[in-house]
Structures are given as structure tokens and as C-alpha cells.
Design an enzyme around this catalytic site. Structure first.
Site, PDB file in Angstrom:
ATOM      1  N   HIS A 195      -2.991  -3.142  -5.431  1.00 22.07           N
ATOM      2  CA  HIS A 195      -3.673  -3.365  -4.059  1.00 22.07           C
ATOM      3  C   HIS A 195      -4.750  -2.890  -4.013  1.00 22.07           C
ATOM      4  O   HIS A 195      -5.664  -2.341  -4.269  1.00 22.07           O
ATOM      5  CB  HIS A 195      -3.390  -1.711  -3.954  1.00 22.07           C
ATOM      6  CG  HIS A 195      -3.076  -1.021  -2.898  1.00 22.07           C
ATOM      7  ND1 HIS A 195      -3.245   0.470  -2.533  1.00 22.07           N
ATOM      8  CD2 HIS A 195      -3.341  -1.441  -1.561  1.00 22.07           C
ATOM      9  CE1 HIS A 195      -3.534   0.897  -1.238  1.00 22.07           C
ATOM     10  NE2 HIS A 195      -3.648  -0.571  -0.441  1.00 22.07           N
ATOM     11  N   SER A 224       0.673  -0.786  -0.135  1.00 22.01           N
ATOM     12  CA  SER A 224      -0.043  -0.021  -0.574  1.00 22.01           C
ATOM     13  C   SER A 224       0.905   1.113  -0.142  1.00 22.01           C
ATOM     14  O   SER A 224      -0.061   1.770  -0.032  1.00 22.01           O
ATOM     15  CB  SER A 224      -0.748   0.177   1.544  1.00 22.01           C
ATOM     16  OG  SER A 224       0.101  -0.338   2.543  1.00 22.01           O
ATOM     17  N   GLU A 246      -5.777  -1.212  -7.034  1.00 24.80           N
ATOM     18  CA  GLU A 246      -5.542  -0.292  -7.943  1.00 24.80           C
ATOM     19  C   GLU A 246      -5.010  -1.211  -8.588  1.00 24.80           C
ATOM     20  O   GLU A 246      -3.977  -1.462  -7.745  1.00 24.80           O
ATOM     21  CB  GLU A 246      -4.103   0.053  -6.788  1.00 24.80           C
ATOM     22  CG  GLU A 246      -5.500   1.309  -6.373  1.00 24.80           C
ATOM     23  CD  GLU A 246      -4.704   2.042  -5.232  1.00 24.80           C
ATOM     24  OE1 GLU A 246      -5.192   3.470  -5.490  1.00 24.80           O
ATOM     25  OE2 GLU A 246      -3.859   2.017  -4.354  1.00 24.80           O
ATOM     26  N   ASN A 275      -3.920   6.914  -2.089  1.00 24.47           N
ATOM     27  CA  ASN A 275      -3.543   6.988  -0.179  1.00 24.47           C
ATOM     28  C   ASN A 275      -3.206   8.309  -0.956  1.00 24.47           C
ATOM     29  O   ASN A 275      -2.380   9.132   0.244  1.00 24.47           O
ATOM     30  CB  ASN A 275      -2.654   5.802   0.079  1.00 24.47           C
ATOM     31  CG  ASN A 275      -3.481   5.048   1.560  1.00 24.47           C
ATOM     32  OD1 ASN A 275      -4.410   5.185   1.496  1.00 24.47           O
ATOM     33  ND2 ASN A 275      -2.821   3.793   0.855  1.00 24.47           N
TER      34      ASN A 275
END
Length: 505
Positions: A148, A127, A160, A198
Site C-alpha cells: 500500500h 487501500s 504498508e 487508515n
């Protein structure tokens, strides 16, 4: 199609390495898609324990009527824990979900590469680490991709698909097709710090924490305003208590360090103190809030009922808050109009205006009240107000009564630049514009990722279009003037979009 199909017409073997919560979840997703799955963990006995945990979860689904017993039995027949990495030799996809340490991941994939065939697709579920760096030690780095998943993997739709600098296009396409065949929502993104979610989500936490550090309001009130006015599913304080303060801060710090301490990504000192004190959230019984048994949750600050004004005057238009005018008419509050400006005025002359990144205190008209942005003023359950020190108590009560007459709860907060929702949303829009311009992902994938990965009420790029790029740019410029560290300086992508918008007028 079940994915990773290379013309055989069968569901290929999936290997999952690392059998913690995420590894188990990924294995369950692959089983549900019809794949045989082998579980491996370096710790003796852990793979067998994970297989038992997956069987228990599937059993609960059967008990709830969400999964036929025959499907559970078939899935468990395809699941095998193994004790040796060599037992993964015939895998067509190997997904790693071990600890977030670059060296450990590189060591694993180096060993795995000597075991599996050259046609096996390798995937890391990292991540926060660089997919490019993970692949850098491999003999054939082109077949390693980032996948991800979001926790819990069986429930969260987003994945992702991260292409490293050396990843082959064919490998990226194969991984994307596999994830889509599994019923997930894949988005493509480049290997940049934080990927899509993120990276772009940092202001949702950071601006609320900064508002708290500025004594703008307490955590319960900040959460309530972002939920009930901003439309977010959870507030950042309650959400990070759920995630774990250490986990959330680790991601923030990782992105900040990977971007060479860019001030836009600066971590929170208040959150650092929580982590240092061991107050990590629900898992330790205390974070921003007390989660021990019997502890009450503090409520948000909500103003007492007040009388609305007998009338208001609209000067010009209210921009993104224009819907308030119709709501006042529906509530029976007379509205007179003046041609110039961009604010409301009470009968005593006190000005009410949508926050624009400046403070009410800095308004040349001393008696001034700012109100915060809302996702939708018609459906918003709460609105925050910030008065300048010069506003008489009677005028503040009249302003409170105005919004209460529109069916809103009102939280009076300190007069900080950009208030709460506005500064958060402006930063989210800017981060998304910047990411799209830098090729992190396509605009459509950015909005899809934020909608499905973190349940935002609106994609940040779509939100920016609704607000207008000029409003977002000007709000950030005002914030930057108030805090000239570079944190709020609008990106070049946003500046260009605002300039193009102005040309169309």
C-alpha cells in the site's frame, strides 16, 4: 541492491498494471531504483499516455535540477508501455493499481497468474480491500502481498507491506526488502481493515466532524485548534477537502463495514450530506469550504485581547498541562500553590482545568472553564477554552487574558465533552494500543506509519506514554459516560496499560 533480487545481481523487471495516478507513481519509483518497467492498462492507449506523463514529470525534475538529464534518459529507456497482458510474462514483480473493486482485482490476478512465472511476486496496492480475499481465488495465493503506497508515491516515504492470511513469509520478506531497497519506509502489518494508517487515523476525522455536529465550533476553528494546539500539519476539514470527501468517506465506511459496524468507526452524517450533495472538496469547488475562484477562506474564531488576572492559584498539579505553570511564571503572573486538586483558580474562584472528557457544565463548582490539550504548551499558538454557562463574562475574559499573556491565541468553543484536541488524541492513542494488542502491527511500526504516512506530530503510542495511560483511559471513560454508545469505551489494551502504570506508582 534494487530489490526483488533472487541472486542474479540485476534489477528485475517490474510490471505495473493500472496506469492512473498511483500506478504512474509506483512505476516512477521502480524506475528511479533502476528497474526496467512495463506498463499495462486494459483501456487501449492508456499505458502509452501514462508513459508520456511519467516522461513529462521526469522532465520537470530535470528542469528543476533535481534529476540529471542522463538519469532521466536512462529511466525512460527502461520504460515500456505494453498492450497485452502476455507482455508481462518475464516480470519478477507485478504491482496492481486498478480500481478498488474486489471482483476486478481477483479477475486481474487470476489472468496474471496464468501469464507470469511461478517465481513472480504479485502485489496489490489496495487501500481498503482484504488482501486475503484478493488472493483467495489464486492457484498460489502465498505469493500475493499487499503493497500500500501513499499518494503521491514518488514523494511519500511510507509503504504498508500487508501479509494476507495465505501469504508466504518468504514473499512478505522479499516484498519488504524490495520496498526498503527502493528508498521507502516499509512497515509490516496484518491483513485487517484499514491496515495501520487508515484504521488508526479514523478518529482524526471522526472526532472533529462529531464536534462540528455537536455545534462545538465551526470547521475553520476546529482546524485551527488541531493545527495550532494539537500540532497536526493540516486540520481534518481542509485535509478532507484536499483528499476528496467521497474518497475519505469511502475509506471510513469501508473500515466500519469490515469491522461489522463497530461504533468506534461510525461514519459522519455531516460528511455523508456533503458527499450526497456533490460537495466533494477542491475538485468540485466546494466541500467544507468554498474553493471557487475568488472565494475567501473563513478564519477561525479568535477572542479579542483581554486583561490577564493579577494572580492565579495552582491546586495540586495540572498533569499533562503542567508546563503552563512555568509559562505563567515567565509571563510575570504570580502563582500561589495549594496542595490538593488539579486545577487553577482565578481570584474570584473560577476554576480552570484541563479537559478530562467531562464538561465544565457538569463540574460541581459551577463557575468552571475547561481548556484543551496541547501537543506542547510552550510552542502552541492557540488554546481552546470552554466555559460553563455560570461563568461570569468578566471571569471568562480573565481566563482568556491569562492564555493570551502566555502568547496564545484563544478560541472560545462550546462546552462539549473532551473538547477538540483531547478527545481526538485520546481516541488515536486508544486505537493504536488496540491495534498493537491485536497484532495489526508492532508498536514501532505503528508509530512510524502514523509519522510518515499522515505526518502526525508524534506517534500515537509515544503520545500516550507522554500523557500517561491513566489520563487517556480516564478521559475516555468520562467521554463514554457522556455518550454511552460504545464509541468511547477504552480498549482492554489501554485498560491493561493504565493498570500496569498504576502499579508502578
Amino acid at each position: 541492491m534494487t530489490g526483488i533480487d533472487r541472486g542474479t545481481g540485476r534489477a528485475g523487471l517490474v510490471a505495473v498494471i493500472g496506469t492512473g495516478t498511483m500506478g504512474q507513481g509506483i512505476a516512477q519509483v521502480a524506475l528511479a531504483a533502476g528497474h526496467p518497467v512495463r506498463l499495462y492498462d486494459a483501456a487501449p492507449g492508456r499505458a502509452a499516455q501514462a508513459a508520456g506523463a511519467i516522461a513529462a514529470r521526469l522532465g520537470r525534475l530535470v528542469a528543476k535540477g533535481a534529476l540529471p538529464a542522463a538519469d532521466r534518459d536512462a529511466a525512460l529507456g527502461r520504460l515500456a508501455p505494453v498492450a497485452d497482458l502476455a507482455d508481462l510474462a518475464d516480470a519478477e514483480l507485478a504491482v496492481e493499481a486498478i480500481l478498488e473493486e474486489l471482483g476486478a482485482k481477483q479477475q486481474l490476478f487470476t489472468a496474471l497468474e496464468s501469464v507470469v512465472s511461478d517465481g513472480c511476486l504479485l502485489a496489490t496496492n489496495t487501500s481498503s480491500l482484504s488482501v486475503t480475499a484478493v488472493a483467495g481465488v489464486l492457484r498460489r495465493p502465498g505469493r500475493l502481498i499487499g503493497l500500500h503506497f501513499f499518494n503521491p508515491a514518488p514523494l511519500m516515504p511510507l509503504v504498508e507491506v500487508v501479509r494476507g492470511a495465505a501469504t508466504d513469509q518468504a514473499a512478505a520478506d522479499r516484498a519488504y526488502a524490495t520496498v526498503a531497497a527502493w528508498g521507502k519506509t516499509p512497515v509490516r502489518c496484518a491483513d485487517t481493515p484499514g491496515f495501520i494508517v487508515n484504521r488508526i487515523a479514523r478518529p482524526f476525522y471522526a472526532e472533529a466532524f462529531r464536534a462540528y455536529e455537536e455545534h462545538g465550533a465551526d470547521p475553520a476553528t476546529l482546524d485551527a485548534v488541531l493545527r495550532e494546539s494539537g500540532g497536526f500539519r493540516m486540520g481534518p476539514f481542509e485535509l478532507t477537502d484536499l483528499i476528496g470527501q467521497d474518497v475519505n468517506e469511502s475509506v471510513t465506511r469501508s473500515v466500519w463495514e469490515a469491522l461489522f459496524h463497530d461504533p468506534k468507526f461510525t461514519p459522519s452524517l455531516a460528511q455523508r450530506r456533503l458527499v450526497a450533495s456533490g460537495r466533494l472538496g477542491r475538485k468540485t469547488g466546494h466541500g467544507w469550504f468554498d474553493h471557487t475562484e475568488g472565494a475567501g477562506r473563513p478564519g477561525p474564531h479568535t477572542a479579542e485581547p483581554c486583561e490577564p488576572p493579577g494572580k492565579v492559584t495552582l491546586h495540586g498539579d495540572l498533569g499533562p498541562a503542567a508546563e503552563l505553570v512555568g509559562l505563567m511564571a515567565e509571563a510575570g503572573i504570580p502563582v500561589t500553590r495549594e496542595p490538593a486538586g488539579g486545577h487553577l483558580s482565578l481570584p474570584d474562584g473560577t476554576r480552570l482545568s484541563l479537559t478530562d472528557g467531562t464538561t465544565a457544565t457538569c463540574d460541581p463548582f459551577a463557575a468552571s472553564v475547561r481548556f484543551d490539550l496541547a501537543l506542547d504548551y510552550r510552542t502552541a499558538g492557540r488554546v481552546a477554552l470552554a466555559p460553563s454557562p455560570a461563568v461570569p463574562e468578566a471571569s471568562l475574559r480573565s481566563a482568556i487574558g491569562l492564555f493570551q499573556a502566555l502568547g496564545k491565541r484563544v478560541s472560545v468553543v462550546q462546552d462539549i465533552p473532551g473538547m477538540i484536541v483531547a478527545r481526538t488524541v485520546a481516541m488515536l492513542v486508544d486505537f493504536a494500543e488496540d491495534a498493537a494488542a491485536r497484532g495489526v502491527a508492532d508498536p514501532e511500526d505503528i508509530d512510524t506509519a502514523m509519522l510518515t504516512g499522515v505526518n502526525y506530530p508524534r506517534g500515537p503510542l509515544a503520545w500516550g506514554r507522554a500523557l500517561g495511560a491513566r489520563w487517556v483511559r480516564d478521559t475516555l471513560r468520562n467521554l463514554h459516560e457522556a455518550c454511552p454508545t460504545g464509541r468511547y469505551a477504552p480498549s482492554q489494551a489501554l485498560i491493561r496499560r493504565a493498570a500496569a502504570e498504576e502499579k508502578l506508582l
